[in-house]
Design a protein around this motif. Structure first.
Motif, PDB file in Angstrom:
ATOM      1  N   THR A 280      10.789  61.935 -18.921  1.00 28.22           N
ATOM      2  CA  THR A 280       9.867  61.132 -18.104  1.00 28.22           C
ATOM      3  C   THR A 280       9.724  61.707 -16.695  1.00 28.22           C
ATOM      4  O   THR A 280       9.094  61.102 -15.846  1.00 28.22           O
ATOM      5  CB  THR A 280      10.366  59.678 -18.008  1.00 28.22           C
ATOM      6  OG1 THR A 280      11.701  59.663 -17.479  1.00 28.22           O
ATOM      7  CG2 THR A 280      10.351  59.017 -19.369  1.00 28.22           C
TER       8      THR A 280
ATOM      9  N   THR B 122       8.176  63.704 -13.807  1.00 29.75           N
ATOM     10  CA  THR B 122       6.816  64.151 -13.538  1.00 29.75           C
ATOM     11  C   THR B 122       6.808  65.653 -13.252  1.00 29.75           C
ATOM     12  O   THR B 122       7.804  66.224 -12.793  1.00 29.75           O
ATOM     13  CB  THR B 122       6.221  63.412 -12.331  1.00 29.75           C
ATOM     14  OG1 THR B 122       6.987  63.734 -11.160  1.00 29.75           O
ATOM     15  CG2 THR B 122       6.249  61.903 -12.561  1.00 29.75           C
ATOM     16  N   GLU B 123       5.673  66.286 -13.533  1.00 33.37           N
ATOM     17  CA  GLU B 123       5.562  67.723 -13.284  1.00 33.37           C
ATOM     18  C   GLU B 123       5.770  68.031 -11.804  1.00 33.37           C
ATOM     19  O   GLU B 123       6.408  69.023 -11.455  1.00 33.37           O
ATOM     20  CB  GLU B 123       4.192  68.227 -13.752  1.00 33.37           C
ATOM     21  CG  GLU B 123       4.001  68.163 -15.261  1.00 33.37           C
ATOM     22  CD  GLU B 123       2.655  68.709 -15.688  1.00 33.37           C
ATOM     23  OE1 GLU B 123       2.009  69.424 -14.887  1.00 33.37           O
ATOM     24  OE2 GLU B 123       2.244  68.424 -16.832  1.00 33.37           O
TER      25      GLU B 123
END
Length: 228
Positions: free
Chosen positions: A183, A185-186
């Motif tokens: 989960t 984030t990039e």
């Protein structure tokens, strides 16, 4: 070691893991977390972010004070907790979102202790410029002097040394570091990259070893001749 102040869930996890051959000790905010980590030298730490920040930081200081990198799994109740973990510099090797089962935790522990990342400990040191990444002790040295590096930066550097001169997107880095269902984030990758640059680059504002590929991601460029 599980750092958690929920006695009931801690007892349940300890009983399950014991049946599967893993001995789990539990440290709560009232048990002197810092001293216990220093004295017991756990092989892996599971840290619950729902504990007060002051206790989280105390546990982190003790954990990173052990010298060699100790694998860290962070338990989170909300995706924004991952951003909080990055802000606190936890350098987690894995994240597990609540609610989760004891079976899931067991699988993550086994993956960290016996999976590809653990296998990396048996690989020869990686040398580039004045730096040596010693995978047997999970440390980074500059001219044979150990540098302070937290878990997320260490894990990221290991990935970079496995893929030199290759374009790696942020999504690919998240997958390599945290698994395909992470989960994280990039954009969460930008913080450990920035911190790693501060360790490796003469001028972090103009990076040479960890280069930004606009619209793509990053590329690790070791010294010429090292990877050829």
């Amino acid at each position: 070691m599980l750092v958690n102040d929920d006695a009931q869930s801690a007892a349940s996890m300890r009983a399950f893991l014991h049946r599967h051959g893993i001995e789990l000790t539990v440290a709560t905010q009232g048990n002197g977390v810092e001293k216990r980590i220093e004295s017991e030298h756990p092989e892996l730490v599971v840290l619950d972010l729902t504990m007060p920040v002051i206790d989280t930081l105390a546990a982190l200081r003790a954990l990173r004070g052990l010298g060699a990198h100790v694998p860290l799994i962070v338990l989170t109740a909300h995706p924004r907790d991952i951003d909080r973990a990055l802000e606190l510099g936890l350098g987690a090797d894995d994240y597990l979102s609540k609610p989760f089962s004891a079976q899931q935790l067991h699988a993550r522990i086994i993956a960290l202790m016996h999976g590809p990342r653990a296998t990396a400990r048996r690989v020869d040191p990686f040398h580039f410029g004045p730096f040596t990444l010693d995978l047997s002790t999970r440390t980074l040295l500059r001219d044979q002097t150990p540098l302070k590096i937290c878990g997320s930066e260490y894990a990221l550097l290991v990935i970079f040394t496995q893929y030199p001169m290759q374009a790696l997107s942020r999504a690919r880095l998240v997958e390599l570091l945290h698994g395909p269902r992470a989960t994280v984030t990039e954009r969460g990758m930008d913080v450990p990259v920035w911190r790693l640059r501060r360790l490796l680059e003469e001028n972090p504002a103009v990076p040479r070893r960890i280069q930004t590929l606009r619209g793509i991601g990053y590329m690790f460029v070791p010294d010429e001749g090292h990877w050829m």
